[in-house]
Write a protein that holds these residues in place. Structure first.
Motif, PDB file in Angstrom:
ATOM      1  N   MET A  75       0.822  -1.211   0.000  1.00  0.00           N
ATOM      2  CA  MET A  75       0.000   0.000   0.000  1.00  0.00           C
ATOM      3  C   MET A  75       0.858   1.264   0.000  1.00  0.00           C
ATOM      4  SD  MET A  75      -3.150  -0.877  -0.130  1.00  0.00           S
ATOM      5  CE  MET A  75      -4.175   0.426   0.542  1.00  0.00           C
ATOM      6  N   LEU A  76       2.041   1.193   0.614  1.00  0.00           N
ATOM      7  CA  LEU A  76       2.933   2.356   0.590  1.00  0.00           C
ATOM      8  C   LEU A  76       3.417   2.600  -0.837  1.00  0.00           C
ATOM      9  CD1 LEU A  76       3.975   4.424   2.567  1.00  0.00           C
ATOM     10  CD2 LEU A  76       5.964   2.974   3.010  1.00  0.00           C
TER      11      LEU A  76
ATOM     12  N   LEU B 128       1.717   1.828  -3.433  1.00  0.00           N
ATOM     13  CA  LEU B 128       0.525   2.352  -4.130  1.00  0.00           C
ATOM     14  C   LEU B 128       0.362   3.841  -3.827  1.00  0.00           C
ATOM     15  CD1 LEU B 128      -1.375   0.701  -5.833  1.00  0.00           C
ATOM     16  CD2 LEU B 128      -2.903   0.495  -3.883  1.00  0.00           C
ATOM     17  N   TYR B 129       0.579   4.197  -2.558  1.00  0.00           N
ATOM     18  CA  TYR B 129       0.439   5.599  -2.149  1.00  0.00           C
ATOM     19  C   TYR B 129       1.415   6.473  -2.933  1.00  0.00           C
ATOM     20  CZ  TYR B 129       1.215   9.855   0.454  1.00  0.00           C
ATOM     21  OH  TYR B 129       1.388  11.173   0.766  1.00  0.00           O
TER      22      TYR B 129
ATOM     23  N   VAL C 110       0.255   6.836  -6.493  1.00  0.00           N
ATOM     24  CA  VAL C 110      -0.892   7.750  -6.628  1.00  0.00           C
ATOM     25  C   VAL C 110      -0.444   9.184  -6.365  1.00  0.00           C
ATOM     26  CG1 VAL C 110      -3.053   8.439  -5.499  1.00  0.00           C
ATOM     27  CG2 VAL C 110      -2.641   6.035  -6.072  1.00  0.00           C
TER      28      VAL C 110
ATOM     29  N   VAL D 247      -8.790   2.474  -1.528  1.00  0.00           N
ATOM     30  CA  VAL D 247      -8.168   1.160  -1.714  1.00  0.00           C
ATOM     31  C   VAL D 247      -8.001   0.569  -0.322  1.00  0.00           C
ATOM     32  CG1 VAL D 247      -6.227  -0.119  -2.662  1.00  0.00           C
ATOM     33  CG2 VAL D 247      -6.919   2.039  -3.725  1.00  0.00           C
TER      34      VAL D 247
ATOM     35  N   LEU E 294      -2.839   7.581   3.587  1.00  0.00           N
ATOM     36  CA  LEU E 294      -2.655   6.138   3.825  1.00  0.00           C
ATOM     37  C   LEU E 294      -2.670   5.920   5.329  1.00  0.00           C
ATOM     38  CD1 LEU E 294      -1.869   3.450   2.312  1.00  0.00           C
ATOM     39  CD2 LEU E 294       0.492   3.971   2.923  1.00  0.00           C
TER      40      LEU E 294
ATOM     41  N   LEU F 138      -6.017   3.252   1.736  1.00  0.00           N
ATOM     42  CA  LEU F 138      -5.544   4.413   0.981  1.00  0.00           C
ATOM     43  C   LEU F 138      -6.791   5.129   0.478  1.00  0.00           C
ATOM     44  CD1 LEU F 138      -3.446   6.127  -0.538  1.00  0.00           C
ATOM     45  CD2 LEU F 138      -3.473   4.432  -2.377  1.00  0.00           C
TER      46      LEU F 138
END
Lengths: 266, 139
Positions: A60-61, A63-64, A67, A107, B115, B125
């Motif tokens: 997720m990091l 992904l962050y 984005v 997400v 996040l 997120l």
């Protein structure tokens, strides 16, 4: 009400009013409401107590940053008409972002809350089950994609040269005295020596989440050789909750806000 | 934290400066009579100051900005004025008591992403639209 409001000169030359305790709580509640949060999340273990980062936060990091990078690229693109930078491949350690990232409003990566392994009693097939708690599914948003990610290391069994057929099912209904009802979600054929993250599309399972309010999702995974023999998923290198934290299975779901009032009037 | 206006280094380029880069995006541009024209000011929302870094993973805060300044006649091109705002400022000139000046407000907003951990240690997120002022104008 006579409360002493102490003013002090802020470094930039602006008067800054010191908030009272109640005012500070109101400010936090207001910002949380703007962020769409009912209250202040309280993760079970604070960062200091957490071990090395698990796979989901690492993913997720990435992904962050993808984005955030896109948001900046959009800004620069508008200001200086610069072409949009292509998202370069990410480190092989962390899985690549999903394909529907930029259109998603939310997400959610779900940790695997339970795992079950089938021991072969009456010559039945091997399988492995994973459980996910969907209570945090954001209200008022629809699922655009859902992925189940599991890491495959080099297997220990003698299948290293053959090809494997991996299928993932949703446990649609469980019964006390007979086999569960299963719903096929995705299959993949790969070489037994493959190593890395496997991504299964489980979007079809999301149909029940919002309609039936079914918040306990079970996925069951089977592995077979090319000639149809069932194989223990662990023996071909598919890692579960006992694997290293950075390689444990997880789910990622992408949501898009359904058109409605930008902010619920209060 | 609201910071005082700071001078921003303009990138060397041969093109005409982008309207947002005209003096005034950060500098103290004043109308003829010394009042500050409508423009974007820096405002940083710090999650660290809010004590949220035990559940917010990234970012530590974000620049939200805000709009402030006079929408006085004549409305220059850099004030992103609507036609209506131009007319309103004309009428204000003639009848200041009856009709106010146009307002200095955001004309373009963009999203920011946060996040964070939820209470079940899932990682979320979330993209929050309309959180960052990209440009200001007279409305």
């Amino acid at each position: 009400s006579g409360s002493v409001v102490r003013r002090r000169l802020h470094a930039a030359g602006f008067l800054q009013r010191r908030l009272s305790g109640g005012e500070r709580r109101d400010v936090q509640r207001e910002i949380l409401a703007v962020l769409g949060l009912p209250g202040r999340p309280r993760p079970r273990n604070p960062p200091s107590a957490r071990g090395p980062a698990a796979a989901a936060p690492l993913f997720m990091l990435d992904l962050y940053h993808a984005v955030a990078g896109e948001e900046e690229a959009e800004e620069e693109e508008e200001e200086a008409a610069v072409s949009r930078p292509v998202l370069t491949g990410l480190s092989t350690q962390s899985p690549p972002p999903g394909s529907v990232v930029s259109r998603a409003d939310t997400v959610v990566s779900l940790v695997n809350v339970g795992e079950l392994r089938e021991h072969r009693r009456e010559r039945g097939p091997y399988w492995k089950e994973f459980r996910f708690d969907l209570t945090q599914v954001p209200a008022g948003e629809s699922v655009t994609a859902a992925e189940f990610r599991i890491y495959k290391a080099r297997g220990v069994s003698g299948h290293s040269n053959s090809s494997l057929h991996i299928s993932v099912y949703e446990i649609a209904a469980e019964h006390y005295n007979r086999e569960s009802d299963l719903f096929l979600l995705d299959v993949q054929d790969l070489h037994a020596g493959t190593e890395g993250w496997l991504v299964f599309d489980v979007t079809a399972a999301s149909n029940h989440w919002l309609v039936d309010q079914k918040y306990n999702l079970g996925l069951r995974l089977y592995v077979e050789t090319a000639d149809g023999h069932s194989v223990d998923p662990g023996s071909v290198g598919l890692l579960g909750r006992r694997g290293p934290r950075s390689k444990q299975p997880f789910m990622v779901t992408f949501f898009r806000a359904s058109p409605g009032p930008a902010r619920i009037p209060r | 934290a609201a910071k005082g206006p700071r001078r921003r280094q303009h990138k060397k380029s041969n093109d005409l400066p982008h309207p947002n880069k005209l003096p005034g995006i950060f500098d103290d541009v004043h109308a003829a009579d010394g009042r500050q024209v409508c423009r974007r000011h820096e405002l940083y929302v710090s999650f660290q100051d809010l004590g949220w870094l035990d559940w917010v993973i990234a970012p530590q805060g974000y620049s939200a900005y805000y709009c402030e300044g006079e929408c006085a006649f004549p409305l220059d091109s850099c004030m992103n004025a609507t036609n209506h705002a131009i007319l309103q400022s004309l009428v204000h000139l003639m009848k200041p008591e009856a009709v106010p000046k146009a307002c200095c407000a955001p004309t373009k907003l963009s999203a920011t992403s946060v996040l964070y951990y939820d209470s079940n240690n899932n990682v979320i997120l979330k993209k929050h639209r309309n959180m960052v002022v990209k440009s200001c104008g007279c409305h």
